[in-house]
Design a protein around this motif. Structure first.
Motif, PDB file in Angstrom:
ATOM      1  N   PHE A 164      41.202  36.496  32.134  1.00 34.04           N
ATOM      2  CA  PHE A 164      40.537  36.637  33.426  1.00 34.04           C
ATOM      3  C   PHE A 164      39.713  35.404  33.801  1.00 34.04           C
ATOM      4  CE2 PHE A 164      41.905  40.925  32.867  1.00 34.04           C
ATOM      5  CZ  PHE A 164      42.141  41.359  34.165  1.00 34.04           C
ATOM      6  N   LEU A 165      39.370  34.588  32.849  1.00 30.26           N
ATOM      7  CA  LEU A 165      38.753  33.310  33.186  1.00 30.26           C
ATOM      8  C   LEU A 165      39.747  32.431  33.940  1.00 30.26           C
ATOM      9  CD1 LEU A 165      36.737  32.505  29.943  1.00 30.26           C
ATOM     10  CD2 LEU A 165      35.786  32.972  32.206  1.00 30.26           C
ATOM     11  N   ARG A 166      41.043  32.573  33.611  1.00 25.43           N
ATOM     12  CA  ARG A 166      42.082  31.819  34.308  1.00 25.43           C
ATOM     13  C   ARG A 166      42.453  32.472  35.637  1.00 25.43           C
ATOM     14  NH1 ARG A 166      46.421  29.627  29.780  1.00 25.43           N
ATOM     15  NH2 ARG A 166      44.905  28.910  28.239  1.00 25.43           N
ATOM     16  N   LEU A 167      42.482  33.805  35.636  1.00 31.28           N
ATOM     17  CA  LEU A 167      42.841  34.521  36.852  1.00 31.28           C
ATOM     18  C   LEU A 167      41.720  34.497  37.890  1.00 31.28           C
ATOM     19  CD1 LEU A 167      44.481  37.684  35.216  1.00 31.28           C
ATOM     20  CD2 LEU A 167      45.685  35.876  36.466  1.00 31.28           C
ATOM     21  N   LYS A 175      29.783  37.586  34.086  1.00 36.53           N
ATOM     22  CA  LYS A 175      30.229  38.790  34.776  1.00 36.53           C
ATOM     23  C   LYS A 175      31.581  39.258  34.250  1.00 36.53           C
ATOM     24  CE  LYS A 175      31.102  40.584  39.449  1.00 36.53           C
ATOM     25  NZ  LYS A 175      31.114  40.229  40.899  1.00 36.53           N
ATOM     26  N   LEU A 176      32.474  38.297  34.027  1.00 34.96           N
ATOM     27  CA  LEU A 176      33.792  38.641  33.509  1.00 34.96           C
ATOM     28  C   LEU A 176      33.704  39.177  32.085  1.00 34.96           C
ATOM     29  CD1 LEU A 176      36.022  35.727  34.840  1.00 34.96           C
ATOM     30  CD2 LEU A 176      35.939  38.082  35.661  1.00 34.96           C
ATOM     31  N   SER A 212      42.959  51.174  36.580  1.00 38.69           N
ATOM     32  CA  SER A 212      42.789  49.861  35.960  1.00 38.69           C
ATOM     33  C   SER A 212      43.279  48.768  36.892  1.00 38.69           C
ATOM     34  CB  SER A 212      43.559  49.801  34.630  1.00 38.69           C
ATOM     35  OG  SER A 212      43.011  50.688  33.686  1.00 38.69           O
ATOM     36  N   GLU A 213      44.456  48.974  37.490  1.00 43.50           N
ATOM     37  CA  GLU A 213      44.990  47.979  38.419  1.00 43.50           C
ATOM     38  C   GLU A 213      44.075  47.807  39.623  1.00 43.50           C
ATOM     39  OE1 GLU A 213      48.773  47.513  41.463  1.00 43.50           O
ATOM     40  OE2 GLU A 213      49.115  48.407  39.481  1.00 43.50           O
ATOM     41  N   THR A 214      43.600  48.930  40.176  1.00 44.04           N
ATOM     42  CA  THR A 214      42.736  48.869  41.357  1.00 44.04           C
ATOM     43  C   THR A 214      41.429  48.161  41.045  1.00 44.04           C
ATOM     44  OG1 THR A 214      43.688  50.919  42.222  1.00 44.04           O
ATOM     45  CG2 THR A 214      41.543  50.251  43.095  1.00 44.04           C
ATOM     46  N   TRP A 215      40.816  48.529  39.937  1.00 45.20           N
ATOM     47  CA  TRP A 215      39.498  47.973  39.597  1.00 45.20           C
ATOM     48  C   TRP A 215      39.596  46.511  39.185  1.00 45.20           C
ATOM     49  CZ3 TRP A 215      36.910  47.172  34.581  1.00 45.20           C
ATOM     50  CH2 TRP A 215      35.545  46.887  34.743  1.00 45.20           C
ATOM     51  N   LEU A 216      40.568  46.194  38.320  1.00 37.54           N
ATOM     52  CA  LEU A 216      40.689  44.816  37.856  1.00 37.54           C
ATOM     53  C   LEU A 216      41.075  43.866  38.972  1.00 37.54           C
ATOM     54  CD1 LEU A 216      42.491  45.363  34.432  1.00 37.54           C
ATOM     55  CD2 LEU A 216      40.098  44.805  34.813  1.00 37.54           C
ATOM     56  N   SER A 217      41.759  44.383  39.999  1.00 35.19           N
ATOM     57  CA  SER A 217      42.149  43.522  41.129  1.00 35.19           C
ATOM     58  C   SER A 217      40.956  42.915  41.829  1.00 35.19           C
ATOM     59  CB  SER A 217      42.983  44.336  42.135  1.00 35.19           C
ATOM     60  OG  SER A 217      44.227  44.693  41.590  1.00 35.19           O
ATOM     61  N   THR A 218      39.833  43.594  41.762  1.00 31.77           N
ATOM     62  CA  THR A 218      38.631  43.081  42.431  1.00 31.77           C
ATOM     63  C   THR A 218      38.067  41.846  41.722  1.00 31.77           C
ATOM     64  OG1 THR A 218      37.101  44.501  41.177  1.00 31.77           O
ATOM     65  CG2 THR A 218      38.050  45.420  43.198  1.00 31.77           C
ATOM     66  N   TYR A 219      38.539  41.599  40.510  1.00 29.18           N
ATOM     67  CA  TYR A 219      38.059  40.457  39.739  1.00 29.18           C
ATOM     68  C   TYR A 219      39.051  39.301  39.717  1.00 29.18           C
ATOM     69  CZ  TYR A 219      34.346  43.437  37.951  1.00 29.18           C
ATOM     70  OH  TYR A 219      33.258  44.266  37.862  1.00 29.18           O
ATOM     71  N   VAL A 220      40.204  39.482  40.361  1.00 22.86           N
ATOM     72  CA  VAL A 220      41.233  38.445  40.353  1.00 22.86           C
ATOM     73  C   VAL A 220      41.216  37.704  41.680  1.00 22.86           C
ATOM     74  CG1 VAL A 220      43.705  37.984  40.191  1.00 22.86           C
ATOM     75  CG2 VAL A 220      42.660  39.741  38.755  1.00 22.86           C
ATOM     76  N   ASP A 221      41.125  36.397  41.635  1.00 19.88           N
ATOM     77  CA  ASP A 221      41.133  35.598  42.850  1.00 19.88           C
ATOM     78  C   ASP A 221      42.470  35.716  43.549  1.00 19.88           C
ATOM     79  OD1 ASP A 221      38.611  34.786  42.240  1.00 19.88           O
ATOM     80  OD2 ASP A 221      39.192  32.842  41.447  1.00 19.88           O
ATOM     81  N   ALA A 222      42.434  35.873  44.858  1.00 19.87           N
ATOM     82  CA  ALA A 222      43.686  36.000  45.636  1.00 19.87           C
ATOM     83  C   ALA A 222      44.450  34.696  45.625  1.00 19.87           C
ATOM     84  CB  ALA A 222      43.342  36.403  47.058  1.00 19.87           C
TER      85      ALA A 222
END
Length: 222
Positions: A164-167, A175-176, A212-222
């Motif tokens: 997630f540091l890369r994503l 925070k991550l 998991s997909e919904t929540w983790l998506s908020t942490y991934v840069d578009a």
């Protein structure tokens, strides 16, 4: 079926394959010694599943493995050492599953699909290795026992953090780190609860994957 690696049966496991020696009195080095060691550990798992932790002792393990009790003591100091070794083995296997998924994400795999497969892999592992549940409960009942679950959760979270540091390069690393630790813990707790019934609660697992997909998506840069 999950794309992540899984062992087929508990009794087919090479328990020493991970090289874990923390709770061993002696390391099995020769092929014959390793076979004896695996029979001893497999017998302990079978005993736990069939009769419960209260019935487990070194004599019963030796009888189940078809060896004399001296052979058990040559590898383990007492029954607690066997339980701790198993806990370390199972939790280490859980971390290995997460690390495998994390590596795939770092190598370019779709993170959503991989997270879903990772959860499936953890469920498959529980099905193939029912001993991990009874061992976890048995260890928790021992006063002042090591907290294997907390340790493996931290390790799993660190493996996910790299992804997630890369994503999410614009997100705060602190925070991550909190996010991946919470996620790793949530998956563990939810899978535990899903396996509190027989058969396990498949709907709870499906919901876990969806959320998991919904929540983790908020942490991934578009």
């Amino acid at each position: 079926m999950s794309a992540l690696p899984l062992d087929a049966e508990p009794t087919a496991v090479d328990y020493y394959s991970g090289g874990r020696t923390t709770y061993l009195s002696k390391v099995p080095e020769q092929k014959r010694a390793k076979a004896t060691f695996n029979r001893i550990v497999s017998a302990a798992v079978d005993l736990l599943l069939e009769r419960g932790p209260a019935a487990m002792n070194t004599n019963a393990v030796a009888e189940g493995a078809g060896v004399n009790v001296a052979s058990v003591y040559s590898y383990f100091r007492n029954k607690e050492s066997i339980l701790y070794f198993l806990a370390e083995f199972y939790e280490g296997s859980r971390v290995a599953l997460v690390a495998s998924g994390a590596e795939r994400i770092r190598n370019g795999a779709d993170w959503k699909q991989t997270v879903s497969e990772l959860i499936d892999a953890m469920v498959d592992f529980r099905i193939a290795h029912p001993g991990c549940v009874v061992v976890r409960n048995a260890v928790a009942s021992i006063p002042d026992s090591p907290d294997f679950d907390a340790s493996s959760t931290r390790e799993a979270a660190e493996a996910l953090l790299e992804c997630f540091l890369r994503l999410s390069p614009t997100s705060s690393p602190q925070k991550l780190r909190k996010m991946t630790l919470f996620f790793a813990d949530t998956v563990t707790v939810t899978v535990d609860r899903a396996f509190a019934t027989t058969p396990h609660d498949a709907q709870a697992i499906a919901f876990l994957k969806e959320m998991s997909e919904t929540w983790l998506s908020t942490y991934v840069d578009a």
